[in-house]
Design an enzyme around this catalytic site. Structure first.
Site, PDB file in Angstrom:
ATOM      1  N   ASP A  74     -40.007  63.777 -32.070  1.00  0.00           N
ATOM      2  CA  ASP A  74     -41.257  64.448 -32.465  1.00  0.00           C
ATOM      3  C   ASP A  74     -41.102  65.118 -33.818  1.00  0.00           C
ATOM      4  O   ASP A  74     -42.065  65.249 -34.559  1.00  0.00           O
ATOM      5  CB  ASP A  74     -41.640  65.588 -31.506  1.00  0.00           C
ATOM      6  CG  ASP A  74     -41.686  65.192 -30.053  1.00  0.00           C
ATOM      7  OD1 ASP A  74     -42.026  64.041 -29.773  1.00  0.00           O
ATOM      8  OD2 ASP A  74     -41.369  66.052 -29.206  1.00  0.00           O
ATOM      9  N   HIS A  77     -38.987  67.079 -28.711  1.00  0.00           N
ATOM     10  CA  HIS A  77     -38.063  65.951 -28.600  1.00  0.00           C
ATOM     11  C   HIS A  77     -37.556  65.676 -30.026  1.00  0.00           C
ATOM     12  O   HIS A  77     -38.309  65.863 -30.987  1.00  0.00           O
ATOM     13  CB  HIS A  77     -38.742  64.674 -28.134  1.00  0.00           C
ATOM     14  CG  HIS A  77     -39.442  64.748 -26.817  1.00  0.00           C
ATOM     15  ND1 HIS A  77     -40.696  65.253 -26.671  1.00  0.00           N
ATOM     16  CD2 HIS A  77     -39.058  64.320 -25.586  1.00  0.00           C
ATOM     17  CE1 HIS A  77     -41.070  65.154 -25.408  1.00  0.00           C
ATOM     18  NE2 HIS A  77     -40.094  64.605 -24.714  1.00  0.00           N
TER      19      HIS A  77
END
Ligand code: XUL
Ligand code: CO
Length: 438
Positions: A103, A100
């Site tokens: 992240d 993501h």
């Protein structure tokens, strides 16, 4: 470069008789099976969120696992994650990763600064990734409080606009790193109560957002697949992308089938009261099988535990569907799985991946044997053979209608004697026979 996992050598294939925990028993990345090296048959991917960021925090306690990688400044942590991730991948022979946006780079005070951070980290990843590949990218449009009522399905047009801007950047990061997939998992795209929800507008808007994403991605050269990852609930009570069949209806209604496939997660299938194989079969039969988030739930728990997959039967039936679908194209097998909270050491990361990778390597080989063995497939084709000729062939070809079928049934009398046994137990024993003679 700093070594994060000192004392852990590259994990080697030692075969099924090895007692070395830090060795593969079944996964030999370079072994040619079904015409391809196993690493290409399986296309394993590391999930950035669980492996590099997930520290075991749950609603009853703080983290147990060190995922700061020796740093304190958030951007230093983000860079350390890149180095540590690539070391894990090298040592485990994992060729792909998934992330993501949030992240890889922590969110800053405003979108402009956040995007600059993404640029910095993706530059760093690109410099250091060597032959590693991005399987897919995605945007985390569910964690920040602005998404409390959804992103693409938010009642706020401002939030919709913000989500679009965030997804635009996540697509750019995906394209920059050569990713062949972009995932939509609608974390909060659903509802808690219909009392406050315009379901039709919310779903129309979600489709609008996806259409814009496709148009933009294609305009900057993205040639890969978009995926929707179905999940029936959690965090919302009712998620719109409930299961593969529901998502198919959505893709058809909004004319998105050309660009989208399904990313199927095992634990999401079981939350929807389906087997993992059921979801894969629905996708395969409808030509939308794309990618896999490999994990498993616990049959005694009703939530998404994201455990590393070790159930060999599930892996066999999963791989059976993948092989029958023609194998992975742009997709792969992403371990959307996390170490248990009590498995808190760095070595546990390796134990987890070895367990999961060996399970799927064994699953792949067993599935192939199941197909080559032919007993099950022959049974299934025999079971439906009444459609190969006579009245069955007329039904399939469209020659039969209600009038001719009534005439046939009247002439025939009862048809009970056309039935044969389903032989479920015999078939289950064949699976065991194949599995345990390997
Ligand atoms: C959540 C989940 C996500 C998606 C990506 O259950 O599976 O991690 O895979 O957003
Ligand atoms: Co997932």
């Amino acid at each position: 470069m700093k070594e994060y996992f000192k004392g852990i050598e590259k994990i080697r294939y030692e075969g099924k008789d090895s007692k070395n925990a830090l060795a593969f028993k079944y996964y030999n990345p370079d072994e040619i099976v079904n015409g391809k090296p196993m690493r290409e048959n399986l296309k394993f991917a590391l999930s950035w969120w669980h492996t590099m960021g997930g520290d075991g925090t749950d609603m009853f306690g703080v983290g147990t696992q060190d995922k700061k990688w020796g740093e304190t400044d958030p951007m230093a942590v983000a860079k350390a994650k890149v180095d540590a991730a690539f070391e894990i991948m090298d040592k485990l022979s994992i060729d792909y990763f998934c992330f993501h946006d949030r992240d890889i780079a922590p969110e800053a005070d405003n979108l402009g600064l956040t995007n600059e951070r993404i640029d910095t980290i993706t530059d760093y990843m690109k410099e250091n990734m060597g032959s590693k590949k991005l399987l897919w990218g995605t945007a985390n449009c569910f964690a920040n409080p602005r998404y409390m009522h959804g992103a693409g399905t938010s009642p706020s047009a401002d939030v919709f606009a913000f989500a679009a801007a965030q997804i635009k950047k996540a697509i750019e990061a995906t394209v920059k790193l050569g990713g062949n997939g972009y995932v939509f998992w609608g974390g909060r795209e659903g509802y808690e109560t219909l009392l406050n929800t315009d379901m039709k507008l919310e779903q129309d808007n979600m489709a609008r957002l996806m259409r814009m994403a496709v148009d933009y991605a294609r305009s900057i050269g993205f040639k890969g697949d978009f995926y929707i990852e179905p999940k029936p609930k959690e965090p919302t009570k009712h998620q719109y992308d409930f299961d593969t069949a529901t998502v198919l209806g959505f893709l058809r209604k909004y004319d998105l089938l050309k660009d989208f496939r399904i990313n199927i997660e095992a634990n999401h299938a079981t939350l929807a009261q389906h087997t993992f194989q059921h979801e894969l079969r629905v996708a395969r039969d409808n030509g939308v099988f794309g990618s896999i988030d490999a994990n498993q739930g616990d049959p005694l728990l009703g939530w998404d535990t994201d455990q590393f997959p070790t159930n060999i039967y599930d892996a066999v039936f999963c791989m059976y569907e993948v092989i029958k679908a023609g194998g992975f194209t742009n997709g792969g097998l992403n371990f959307d799985a996390k170490a248990r909270r009590g498995s808190f050491t760095h070595e546990d990361i390796f134990n987890c991946y070895i367990a999961g990778m060996d399970t799927f390597a064994l699953g792949y080989k067993a599935a192939l044997r199941l197909i080559e063995d032919g007993r099950i497939e022959n049974f299934v084709s025999q079971r439906y053979s009444s459609f190969d000729s006579g009245i069955g062939a007329d039904i399939i070809s469209g020659k039969a209608d209600f009038i001719s079928l009534e005439k046939y049934a009247l002439e025939k009398g009862d048809v009970l004697d056309s039935l044969t046994s389903g032989e479920q137990e015999k078939l289950e024993a064949i699976v065991n026979n194949i599995l345990f003679s390997m």
